[in-house]
Structure formats: C-alpha cells, structure tokens
Design a protein around this motif. Structure first.
Motif, PDB file in Angstrom:
ATOM      1  N   ASP A  48       0.831  -1.203   0.000  1.00  0.00           N
ATOM      2  CA  ASP A  48       0.000   0.000   0.000  1.00  0.00           C
ATOM      3  C   ASP A  48       0.867   1.255   0.000  1.00  0.00           C
ATOM      4  O   ASP A  48       0.612   2.210  -0.740  1.00  0.00           O
ATOM      5  N   ASN A  49       1.911   1.264   0.857  1.00  0.00           N
ATOM      6  CA  ASN A  49       2.800   2.423   0.905  1.00  0.00           C
ATOM      7  C   ASN A  49       3.519   2.621  -0.429  1.00  0.00           C
ATOM      8  O   ASN A  49       3.666   3.750  -0.907  1.00  0.00           O
ATOM      9  N   GLY A  50       3.974   1.529  -1.009  1.00  0.00           N
ATOM     10  CA  GLY A  50       4.663   1.615  -2.286  1.00  0.00           C
ATOM     11  C   GLY A  50       3.752   2.135  -3.384  1.00  0.00           C
ATOM     12  O   GLY A  50       4.175   2.926  -4.240  1.00  0.00           O
ATOM     13  N   LEU A  51       2.501   1.720  -3.373  1.00  0.00           N
ATOM     14  CA  LEU A  51       1.539   2.200  -4.376  1.00  0.00           C
ATOM     15  C   LEU A  51       1.310   3.698  -4.238  1.00  0.00           C
ATOM     16  O   LEU A  51       1.193   4.424  -5.239  1.00  0.00           O
ATOM     17  N   LYS A  52       1.239   4.179  -3.003  1.00  0.00           N
ATOM     18  CA  LYS A  52       1.087   5.625  -2.781  1.00  0.00           C
ATOM     19  C   LYS A  52       2.308   6.387  -3.285  1.00  0.00           C
ATOM     20  O   LYS A  52       2.193   7.454  -3.896  1.00  0.00           O
ATOM     21  N   MET A  53       3.514   5.822  -3.024  1.00  0.00           N
ATOM     22  CA  MET A  53       4.726   6.464  -3.539  1.00  0.00           C
ATOM     23  C   MET A  53       4.732   6.491  -5.057  1.00  0.00           C
ATOM     24  O   MET A  53       5.130   7.475  -5.681  1.00  0.00           O
ATOM     25  N   LEU A  54       4.274   5.390  -5.679  1.00  0.00           N
ATOM     26  CA  LEU A  54       4.226   5.344  -7.134  1.00  0.00           C
ATOM     27  C   LEU A  54       3.249   6.368  -7.693  1.00  0.00           C
ATOM     28  O   LEU A  54       3.479   6.947  -8.764  1.00  0.00           O
ATOM     29  N   ASP A  55       2.147   6.609  -6.985  1.00  0.00           N
ATOM     30  CA  ASP A  55       1.207   7.656  -7.422  1.00  0.00           C
ATOM     31  C   ASP A  55       1.912   9.008  -7.470  1.00  0.00           C
ATOM     32  O   ASP A  55       1.717   9.788  -8.409  1.00  0.00           O
ATOM     33  N   GLN A  56       2.750   9.298  -6.444  1.00  0.00           N
ATOM     34  CA  GLN A  56       3.477  10.564  -6.419  1.00  0.00           C
ATOM     35  C   GLN A  56       4.523  10.616  -7.531  1.00  0.00           C
ATOM     36  O   GLN A  56       4.719  11.649  -8.185  1.00  0.00           O
ATOM     37  N   ILE A  57       5.196   9.466  -7.758  1.00  0.00           N
ATOM     38  CA  ILE A  57       6.196   9.406  -8.827  1.00  0.00           C
ATOM     39  C   ILE A  57       5.534   9.657 -10.179  1.00  0.00           C
ATOM     40  O   ILE A  57       6.057  10.411 -11.028  1.00  0.00           O
ATOM     41  N   PHE A  92       9.856  -3.123  -2.064  1.00  0.00           N
ATOM     42  CA  PHE A  92       8.876  -3.139  -3.152  1.00  0.00           C
ATOM     43  C   PHE A  92       9.496  -3.825  -4.362  1.00  0.00           C
ATOM     44  O   PHE A  92      10.480  -3.332  -4.923  1.00  0.00           O
ATOM     45  N   PRO A  93       8.963  -4.959  -4.818  1.00  0.00           N
ATOM     46  CA  PRO A  93       9.621  -5.749  -5.863  1.00  0.00           C
ATOM     47  C   PRO A  93       9.696  -5.000  -7.198  1.00  0.00           C
ATOM     48  O   PRO A  93       8.768  -4.291  -7.579  1.00  0.00           O
ATOM     49  N   LEU A  94      10.802  -5.190  -7.915  1.00  0.00           N
ATOM     50  CA  LEU A  94      10.985  -4.551  -9.213  1.00  0.00           C
ATOM     51  C   LEU A  94       9.904  -4.960 -10.197  1.00  0.00           C
ATOM     52  O   LEU A  94       9.398  -4.129 -10.964  1.00  0.00           O
ATOM     53  N   ASP A  95       9.526  -6.246 -10.193  1.00  0.00           N
ATOM     54  CA  ASP A  95       8.544  -6.694 -11.178  1.00  0.00           C
ATOM     55  C   ASP A  95       7.179  -6.031 -10.950  1.00  0.00           C
ATOM     56  O   ASP A  95       6.445  -5.761 -11.902  1.00  0.00           O
ATOM     57  N   LEU A  96       6.837  -5.729  -9.694  1.00  0.00           N
ATOM     58  CA  LEU A  96       5.577  -5.042  -9.434  1.00  0.00           C
ATOM     59  C   LEU A  96       5.667  -3.574  -9.874  1.00  0.00           C
ATOM     60  O   LEU A  96       4.724  -3.031 -10.455  1.00  0.00           O
ATOM     61  N   THR A  97       6.812  -2.933  -9.603  1.00  0.00           N
ATOM     62  CA  THR A  97       7.016  -1.558 -10.084  1.00  0.00           C
ATOM     63  C   THR A  97       6.899  -1.510 -11.604  1.00  0.00           C
ATOM     64  O   THR A  97       6.254  -0.624 -12.175  1.00  0.00           O
ATOM     65  N   SER A  98       7.509  -2.477 -12.277  1.00  0.00           N
ATOM     66  CA  SER A  98       7.480  -2.543 -13.734  1.00  0.00           C
ATOM     67  C   SER A  98       6.060  -2.768 -14.246  1.00  0.00           C
ATOM     68  O   SER A  98       5.619  -2.139 -15.220  1.00  0.00           O
ATOM     69  N   LEU A  99       5.314  -3.646 -13.590  1.00  0.00           N
ATOM     70  CA  LEU A  99       3.939  -3.945 -14.004  1.00  0.00           C
ATOM     71  C   LEU A  99       3.054  -2.701 -13.899  1.00  0.00           C
ATOM     72  O   LEU A  99       2.312  -2.358 -14.831  1.00  0.00           O
ATOM     73  N   ILE A 100       3.148  -2.020 -12.767  1.00  0.00           N
ATOM     74  CA  ILE A 100       2.317  -0.830 -12.561  1.00  0.00           C
ATOM     75  C   ILE A 100       2.717   0.278 -13.528  1.00  0.00           C
ATOM     76  O   ILE A 100       1.870   1.027 -14.033  1.00  0.00           O
ATOM     77  N   ALA A 101       4.013   0.384 -13.806  1.00  0.00           N
ATOM     78  CA  ALA A 101       4.474   1.381 -14.784  1.00  0.00           C
ATOM     79  C   ALA A 101       3.825   1.131 -16.142  1.00  0.00           C
ATOM     80  O   ALA A 101       3.306   2.064 -16.787  1.00  0.00           O
ATOM     81  N   ARG A 102       3.817  -0.115 -16.612  1.00  0.00           N
ATOM     82  CA  ARG A 102       3.223  -0.433 -17.917  1.00  0.00           C
ATOM     83  C   ARG A 102       1.735  -0.135 -17.932  1.00  0.00           C
ATOM     84  O   ARG A 102       1.193   0.337 -18.942  1.00  0.00           O
ATOM     85  N   GLU A 103       1.068  -0.444 -16.821  1.00  0.00           N
ATOM     86  CA  GLU A 103      -0.376  -0.179 -16.758  1.00  0.00           C
ATOM     87  C   GLU A 103      -0.701   1.304 -16.895  1.00  0.00           C
ATOM     88  O   GLU A 103      -1.812   1.671 -17.288  1.00  0.00           O
ATOM     89  N   ASN A 104       0.279   2.152 -16.568  1.00  0.00           N
ATOM     90  CA  ASN A 104       0.061   3.600 -16.614  1.00  0.00           C
ATOM     91  C   ASN A 104       0.795   4.267 -17.781  1.00  0.00           C
ATOM     92  O   ASN A 104       1.017   5.478 -17.771  1.00  0.00           O
ATOM     93  N   GLY A 105       1.170   3.466 -18.760  1.00  0.00           N
ATOM     94  CA  GLY A 105       1.822   4.020 -19.935  1.00  0.00           C
ATOM     95  C   GLY A 105       3.225   4.506 -19.695  1.00  0.00           C
ATOM     96  O   GLY A 105       3.756   5.320 -20.457  1.00  0.00           O
ATOM     97  N   LEU A 106       3.870   3.999 -18.639  1.00  0.00           N
ATOM     98  CA  LEU A 106       5.230   4.398 -18.318  1.00  0.00           C
ATOM     99  C   LEU A 106       6.181   3.233 -18.573  1.00  0.00           C
ATOM    100  O   LEU A 106       5.760   2.078 -18.662  1.00  0.00           O
ATOM    101  N   SER A 107       7.454   3.523 -18.659  1.00  0.00           N
ATOM    102  CA  SER A 107       8.474   2.478 -18.740  1.00  0.00           C
ATOM    103  C   SER A 107       9.410   2.605 -17.551  1.00  0.00           C
ATOM    104  O   SER A 107       9.354   3.588 -16.799  1.00  0.00           O
ATOM    105  N   LEU A 108      10.278   1.614 -17.381  1.00  0.00           N
ATOM    106  CA  LEU A 108      11.167   1.582 -16.219  1.00  0.00           C
ATOM    107  C   LEU A 108      12.577   1.309 -16.687  1.00  0.00           C
ATOM    108  O   LEU A 108      12.804   0.429 -17.524  1.00  0.00           O
ATOM    109  N   ASP A 109      13.525   2.044 -16.164  1.00  0.00           N
ATOM    110  CA  ASP A 109      14.934   1.869 -16.520  1.00  0.00           C
ATOM    111  C   ASP A 109      15.509   0.688 -15.743  1.00  0.00           C
ATOM    112  O   ASP A 109      16.136   0.847 -14.700  1.00  0.00           O
TER     113      ASP A 109
END
Length: 589
Positions: free
Chosen positions: A375-384, A410-427
């Motif tokens: 939950d905390n990671g998702l909130k941080m991703l919203d800000q990012i 916060f796992p990299l694969d989850l960060t990557s998944l959420i990025a794709r869902e929002n039209g973003l990419s991950l380095d």
C-alpha cells in the motif's frame, strides 16, 4: 500410485538392498559456513565423504528436504514460470560410503525405475561424463560400459562438466555423474523428434529425474582436485518429478502433491487453474512457496532482513505479490494453507504438524506487514507518476525503482507492471547498476578468503573434554588461514579440547594455548560440521609443540548461567502460553 506410496516404495526398495533409512536433516544449515540451506541430500553426509568421520552405516537411503534459492544452485526465477522447478523439494537418495560403487548404483536405479515403478524404458535416456581438459579428466568409460550393458548405445548421451560433473559448492566433495532423463511427451511428438535431442535443453516434458553421482574427488580452495580417501555413491532423485512421471502427468503441479493446494486457492480466489497463463503462474508460485516457507520456519529460520532470513522473506513476499496482483488477495491468505502442509507432509516430516500454529502465526504477521508495504509503495508510485507527468517524462529511473525496492521492499517486477499499466516504462538497466553497486559495497564489507587446512600432526579425531575439565594437554592437528580486509586470522583444530564450541545460542569459549615458549589467545570457538575450530589472532611459532589449553573460566561460568536462564525462561513460557512456543535465534554471551 499416490505420492506417499511412491516415497515409501523408494525407501523400502533400498532397505531390501541393505540400506539404513536416515531421517531428513533440517533444511536450515547451522554448522557449515559454506552453506546457507541444505541444497542436496548429501549435505548431512559431507564429513563422511571428506573422511572427517566414519559413516555410521555403509549404505543409507532417505528423503531429504532441500532448498535451492541462493548461491551455486538457484532455481527461484524459474519457479512458477515452468512446471518442473521448485524452491523447496524432496530429494530421494541412496548412498554408499566406501562400499558399493558405479555398478550397483546404475543397476539398482534401472531396476527401481523400470521394474518397480514401471516406467517405460523407451522414454528413458542416460548421460555420462565426457571428460574435461581443464580438470585433466577423461571420459567416464566405466559408467559408459555399465550403461551399454543395460540400454542401447543411442540412448547414452555424452555430457559436459556443466551437466555431468556434480559439485556441492566452490569447494568440497565432487565427482562425475550419470543422469537419467525421461521423455513425457505424447507419442505423436516423440515420433516427430527423438527425445535424445531434447535432453538438457530446458524442455518442459523432457526432464532429468535422477542423478547418480560418483564421489571421487575433493575440490580445494585453489581449484584443483584431490582424490578422496575412498570412493562413494551419492544419488539424488527429485521426488516431485518422479511422482509426475509415475502418475503420467504433464506437470509437477498436476500431481496429488499440489492438487489440494491448487483447489484451496481456486476456491478462495474464485479463479480456475489452467485457463490463463499469468494466473496459472501465480497459482504455481504460491503453492510452491508455501512449502518452502513452512519447512524453513519449522526448522528454525524466521524471515528477517539478512542472510537466510532474508531469503525466506523474499520467497514469502514473492508469493504475496503474485496473490495480490493476479488473484486479488489484498488480505493475508498464505497462512490459511498451513493446515494442508500439516495434513500432506506431517507423516514423513512431523515438525510441520507439531509447529503448525506457530508457522501460521509467523506467516500471517509477515503477510500483514508486507501488504502494508505494498500500500505504501503504491502511494509512492502515485506521487512518482504525478511528478513525471508534471515534467512530461515517462520513464521511472533505475535509482527511483531501487529506492522503492531497498527502502520499502517493493519488488521490481511489481514496479514494472504498474508502470506499464500507466503508460510508463522503467529503466531496468539503471536498477541493475544500482543493485550491483549495493552488492559490491556488501562484498567489500564482508569478503573473506579461507585457505586449505595444513596438517601438523596425525589426525586421530577430536576429543572434547570441556564438560568435565577447563584445562587439557593437547596438540594442534591442523590449521588454516582466513583473510579479510582486517588482515589474517587463524583457525586451529586440536586433538583434545576443553573449549566449548558455539551451540544452542551459547557463544564459544575463549582462553589460551600455552607452550613452554609462548602464550596464544583463543578468541572464539565454533563448530564446523563435526570439527571444533579454535580462532586465534596469531599462529603459534611452533605448531608442532605440546600445548596446555586453558578456558577463560570466569567467562565460561557467566555464560553457562545465562544459558541456563534462557532455558528456564523458555520452560516458563511453554507452561504459561503453550507448547507452540519456540526458542529462535537467541544469543547467549
């Protein structure tokens, strides 16, 4: 044939061949600095292979709990993605300690697979070590000739060092091996392409089921091979793969080992296993990981932020993440599977039944904690996401992704998944750079190099007299150098010692080794397998001399009192709170 019967049949077969059944050793390794977890059935017999002890029985068989998620053997990333790798698995094995060798091992393996289990001979292939110039080893002609008497030559495959020379780690017992592979494809597929061409090519239906290792060498720290004092047999057969073959299934997860767990997950999630690839992977990850988590907790390893504890925490979080993302589990769920662990494995491994309540409690607390992290990671991703949008950027930097991982777990694969869902990419390359930099810092802080043992006097075994005496006359049997960034330290093994080695949470003794010409301080005592190892800052000038070994009595008595107090406390807690209370990870100094 049900899985439980397949396991018992293996044990009974080798008992009929005069093998003694030995229960599984713990999955968590306590007295071997070269291993974090038991990764093979032979680990508990390592000293017998090395000649440090005489084996209690010349022939042994068992089913060993193993975990392969760290170090040389690491299958974690394949688990769930394919249908035949696991984190925790059972390894069925038979051993000979200087008794029989290649002939009996090969003939009995073939007898058991084809005559007892009834596997189709036309689906089986065998491999033999082809030799290796780097180690100055020739082809294993003896094994080839033995197999040639049993199977057609076109079913014998030459294998490289990678596939057909087994080593437990960077150092230790090793030797050439013969693997037995089975082709589980349909008859139509087999008619189109021979199974021989698919052996060791990562085909999900052409898999290794049994490895017959012929222990002949010891790999020492300089990389060279030394002959062992006697030749031994060490075989390992993946129980889950054997069950799949005997039950004629196309996946390990289709067997009765996993079916109850898949059914429970399907009922709770409302999803059906076998309909969607991403959902299926989540099912497989969870039903595999719950076994690894439960067995390691039962054997004394709690999830934590370092070493073995962090490996378990990572496995648990991987399972929670897959449940969260693909099965819709936003509340703790893994702990609800622990009754199935007790019911399905409690007969052969009673510890998971005895500690069922404790295991469930630990898993629940870890799940609840990580779900809050999600939950905390998702909130941080919203800000990012908001910050990127404000600057018209669409790439989450590697450093940002690493901060999410490093700070919040916060796992990299989850960060990557959420990025794709929002039209973003991950380095991801940037993330890898940050990860490698952290690993480099960690290695620099802890890197050490352990030399080989140097023999000083004849090794006739180690006698511990420390329960009765705090002083003893002794000789140094052998020593070795351990180097790190702080300098060199030395480890000694004595023929007779009053020094108590760290055990049960109680720290090791300190004291002195005194000869006619010098006094050497012993700064710690630890157990390594069956050796009592004394740590000293300086190597005695004359290691061959006679020494008086003297324990620091005041420190020993104080430590003993504190150790007794911990047991009294544990007894009181059990009496008041219940038998589920377990002592874990205490340090008594």
């Amino acid at each position: 044939m049900e899985a439980k019967k397949i396991r018992s049949t293996f044990i009974e077969f080798f008992q009929s061949k005069q093998h003694h059944y030995v229960p599984s050793s713990p999955i968590v390794v306590k007295n071997d600095p070269t291993l974090m977890f038991t990764n093979a059935g032979m680990n508990q017999f390592k000293d017998a292979f090395l000649g440090n002890e005489i084996a209690k029985y010349p022939r042994v068989a068992n089913s060993q709990k193993c975990l392969r998620v760290s170090g040389k053997h690491n299958d974690l990333e394949e688990v769930g993605v394919d249908t035949y790798h696991h984190t925790m698995f059972e390894m069925l094995g038979n051993w000979s300690f200087g008794d029989y060798f290649k002939k009996e091992a090969i003939e009995w393996a073939w007898e058991l697979l084809t005559e007892v289990y009834g596997l189709d001979k036309d689906r089986l292939y065998v491999s033999v070590f082809q030799g290796d110039a780097g180690d100055n080893l020739g082809m294993d002609q003896e094994a080839y000739d033995l197999w040639k008497a049993i199977v057609p030559e076109d079913r014998i495959i030459m294998g490289s060092k990678k596939d057909n020379f087994w080593e437990m780690g960077d150092v230790g017992p090793c030797g050439p091996c013969s693997e037995i592979h089975i082709d589980l494809r349909s008859d139509a597929e087999r008619a189109q392409l021979a199974g021989k061409d698919l052996v060791n090519n990562d085909h999900e239906q052409v898999i290794e089921i049994w490895n017959l290792v012929f222990m002949q060498f010891n790999r020492v720290s300089d990389g060279s091979l030394k002959p062992l004092p006697a030749t031994h047999v060490d075989t390992g057969m993946g129980f889950e793969r054997l069950v799949r073959a005997v039950q004629h299934k196309s996946s390990n997860y289709d067997t009765d080992l996993f079916a109850p767990f898949l059914a429970a997950l399907a009922k709770k999630s409302g999803k059906v296993y076998g309909e969607d690839l991403s959902t299926d992977i989540a099912f497989r990850v969870i039903v595999d990981h719950i076994r690894a988590i439960s067995f390691t907790i039962a054997d004394g390893q709690l999830p934590s932020n370092n070493k073995a504890g962090y490996v378990i925490r990572r496995i648990l979080r991987r399972a929670v993440r897959y449940g969260y993302t693909f099965l819709g589990f936003h509340e703790p769920f893994l702990h609800e599977l622990t009754p199935l662990i007790a019911a399905n494995f409690g007969d052969i491994f009673p510890e998971v039944r005895q500690q069922q309540e404790f295991i469930a409690k630990v898993i629940f607390e870890e799940e609840a904690s990580f779900l809050r992290t999600l939950d905390n990671g998702l909130k941080m991703l919203d800000q990012i996401k908001a910050d990127l949008k404000a600057t018209n950027e669409n790439v989450i930097s590697g450093k940002t992704a690493f901060d999410l991982y490093d700070t919040f777990g916060f796992p990299l694969d989850l960060t990557s998944l959420i990025a794709r869902e929002n039209g973003l990419s991950l380095d991801e390359k940037g993330f890898a750079v940050e990860m490698e930099a952290q690993k480099t810092r960690s290695r620099a802080a802890s890197e050490s190099e352990t030399g080989d043992w140097v023999m000083v006097n004849e090794d006739q075994g180690v006698e511990f007299v420390g329960y009765d005496y705090l002083k003893a006359h002794c000789q140094i049997i052998k020593y070795r150098v351990v180097s790190d960034k702080k300098g060199d330290k030395y480890q000694l093994v004595l023929d007779k010692t009053p020094f108590y080695a760290e055990s049960g949470g109680q720290v090791g003794d300190t004291g002195w080794l005194i000869s006619e010409t010098e006094k050497v301080k012993v700064i710690d005592t630890k157990r390594e397998n069956d050796l009592i190892v004394h740590f000293v800052e300086n190597l005695p000038k004359n290691p061959e001399a006679q020494f008086g070994a003297e324990v620091d009595a005041a420190k020993r008595f104080a430590t003993e009192n504190n150790h007794t107090a911990t047991h009294l406390l544990q007894a009181a807690l059990k009496e008041v709170l219940g038998d589920h209370i377990q002592q874990r990870g205490s340090l008594v100094n």
